[in-house]
Design an enzyme around this catalytic site. Structure first.
Site, mmCIF file in Angstrom:
data_model
loop_
_atom_site.group_PDB
_atom_site.id
_atom_site.type_symbol
_atom_site.label_atom_id
_atom_site.label_comp_id
_atom_site.label_asym_id
_atom_site.label_seq_id
_atom_site.Cartn_x
_atom_site.Cartn_y
_atom_site.Cartn_z
ATOM 1 C CE LYS A 35 -0.133 -0.434 4.999
ATOM 2 N NZ LYS A 35 -0.876 -0.994 6.145
ATOM 3 C CE1 TYR A 255 14.267 31.347 4.596
ATOM 4 C CE2 TYR A 255 14.432 28.981 4.160
ATOM 5 C CZ TYR A 255 14.192 30.281 3.724
ATOM 6 O OH TYR A 255 13.872 30.494 2.411
HETATM 7 C C1 LIG Z 1 0.021 -2.006 6.668
HETATM 8 C C2 LIG Z 1 -0.516 -3.293 7.158
HETATM 9 C C3 LIG Z 1 0.318 -4.411 7.329
HETATM 10 C C4 LIG Z 1 1.824 -4.345 7.174
HETATM 11 O O1 LIG Z 1 2.397 -3.775 8.328
HETATM 12 P P1 LIG Z 1 3.971 -3.667 8.556
HETATM 13 O O2 LIG Z 1 4.104 -3.169 9.929
HETATM 14 O O3 LIG Z 1 4.473 -2.691 7.544
HETATM 15 O O4 LIG Z 1 4.542 -5.020 8.335
HETATM 16 C C5 LIG Z 1 -0.264 -5.607 7.673
HETATM 17 N N1 LIG Z 1 -1.598 -5.711 7.872
HETATM 18 C C6 LIG Z 1 -2.428 -4.650 7.728
HETATM 19 C C7 LIG Z 1 -3.898 -4.818 7.974
HETATM 20 C C8 LIG Z 1 -1.917 -3.414 7.383
HETATM 21 O O5 LIG Z 1 -2.746 -2.360 7.262
#
Ligand SMILES: *Cc1c(COP(=O)(O)O)cnc(C)c1O
Length: 358
Positions: A35, A255
């Site tokens: 994702k 800055y």
């Molecule tokens: C993002 C997500 C993962 C992966 O998590 P990590 O900590 O990056 O391994 C797994 N399960 C769900 C439901 C997620 O939303």
């Protein structure tokens, strides 16, 4: 033409990390979590490199469609499911697997006229209180789903841990216990473990693990880096020096003039800033690598530039390479300096950063 800031994505490291993860969970299938543009690494490129994954997981329908357009044929799981009939029809057409985490989503399936049957993951809210059915709704929801002609039985069983990255936290054991109680005796493949859970709670591995961060070579725990688990960083964020000058003791940089030279200082300016996704709120003296050597950041991070004290380094010139994170500069360390987590830094790479897949 060489980009000023580039994110080099090492596909060999992705594949290596998948191998390490498989060694840790040899009995489990891998749902590779890609994702948010594969945590900033590039959705299609990562999916293509991880062709040995058993399935892919994304948060949104659009991400799944991007993968199908890129020719990805493996199963794709929508981690939040769908929210209206139009999305459901698109998901059917694209053969996506669905999370179902609410009674509304069961209604959507019941009312659907879309062709095709769905693989469905029914999500239990075992204590995170974000998405998922409550324990007392779960059995009935499952029966309802399995009675639908467009749902493939048995429904798969899913939950998510709130505290797996803090192994001593008692919540994980409670969540696992509740999941096991609610799903006892039910058929259907199970999935619980994100990266932290798969390393810290082997008992949570089950039929499918869901690694995200670990695939990218990064540790999900604050006191370690990916290399402690033999993982290799996939993304290296690189810029270069665009100006060098000497300033006198008492002069300031950037800055707000928040940094003051204590000695005659050789100052390097590198072409990277918060406009690229480098965090603005890093602590004083956050390290960068200049020509492979550590040097401290000085002054505020600007939109397009940072200042670096290179007084103690030899042979730095304009064009010298600057590594912000990645190989030999763990993103875990920079995240700690910025008061955040590596997830946020990786996802936050901005659109003007050139991605170079090697
Ligand atoms: C993002 C997500 C993962 C992966 O998590 P990590 O900590 O990056 O391994 C797994 N399960 C769900 C439901 C997620 O939303």
């Amino acid at each position: 033409m060489r980009a000023m800031v580039s994110a080099t994505i090492r596909t060999a490291a992705l594949r290596h990390n998948l191998g390490i993860i498989r060694q840790r969970a040899p009995a489990s299938k891998v749902m590779a979590v890609i994702k948010a543009n594969a945590y900033g690494h590039g959705l299609a490129a990562v999916a293509q490199a991880l062709d040995q994954a058993d399935s892919f997981a994304v948060a949104r329908l659009e991400e799944g469609l991007t993968l199908r357009k890129a020719g990805i044929t493996q199963p794709i799981v929508l981690l939040e499911g769908v929210f209206d009939q139009e999305q459901l029809a698109v998901a059917a057409e694209a053969r996506f697997e669905l999370l179902v985490h609410s009674l509304e989503q069961i209604q959507l399936l019941r009312a659907s006229t879309a062709m095709g049957k769905f693989v469905v993951w029914l999500k239990l809210d075992s204590g995170m209180n974000r998405l998922g059915l409550r324990a007392d709704q779960f059995a009935q929801a499952r029966t309802a789903l399995e009675s639908l002609p467009n749902v493939i039985a048995p429904v798969r069983l899913f939950t998510h841990m709130a505290n797996a990255d803090t192994p001593e936290h008692p919540g994980t054991a409670q969540q696992l216990k509740l999941f096991d109680k609610v799903t006892a005796g039910l058929p259907g493949e199970r999935s619980i473990a994100n990266s932290a859970a798969l390393f810290a709670f082997p008992h949570a591995q089950r039929d499918w693990i869901r690694p995200g961060l670990a695939l990218y070579g990064v540790s999900p725990f604050t006191q370690s880096t990916g290399s402690d688990y033999a993982l290799q960083p996939v993304m290296t964020l690189t810029s270069r020096i665009i100006a060098l000058k000497s300033i006198e003791a008492g002069e300031h940089v950037g800055y707000g003039s928040i940094w003051t030279a204590r000695r005659t200082t050789r100052l390097a300016i590198a072409a990277v800033g918060y406009g690229d996704g480098y965090p603005r709120n890093v602590a004083a003296a956050t390290p960068v690598l200049v020509n492979g050597m550590r040097a401290p950041l000085v002054g505020r991070v600007s939109m397009d530039m940072i200042g670096i004290d290179v007084t103690d380094l030899q042979r730095i010139e304009t064009g010298s390479q600057v590594i912000l994170w990645g190989e030999r500069m763990p993103v875990e360390e920079i995240a700690a300096c910025a008061g955040t987590i590596p997830y946020e830094l990786l996802c936050g790479i901005s659109q003007r950063v050139a991605s170079q897949v090697v």
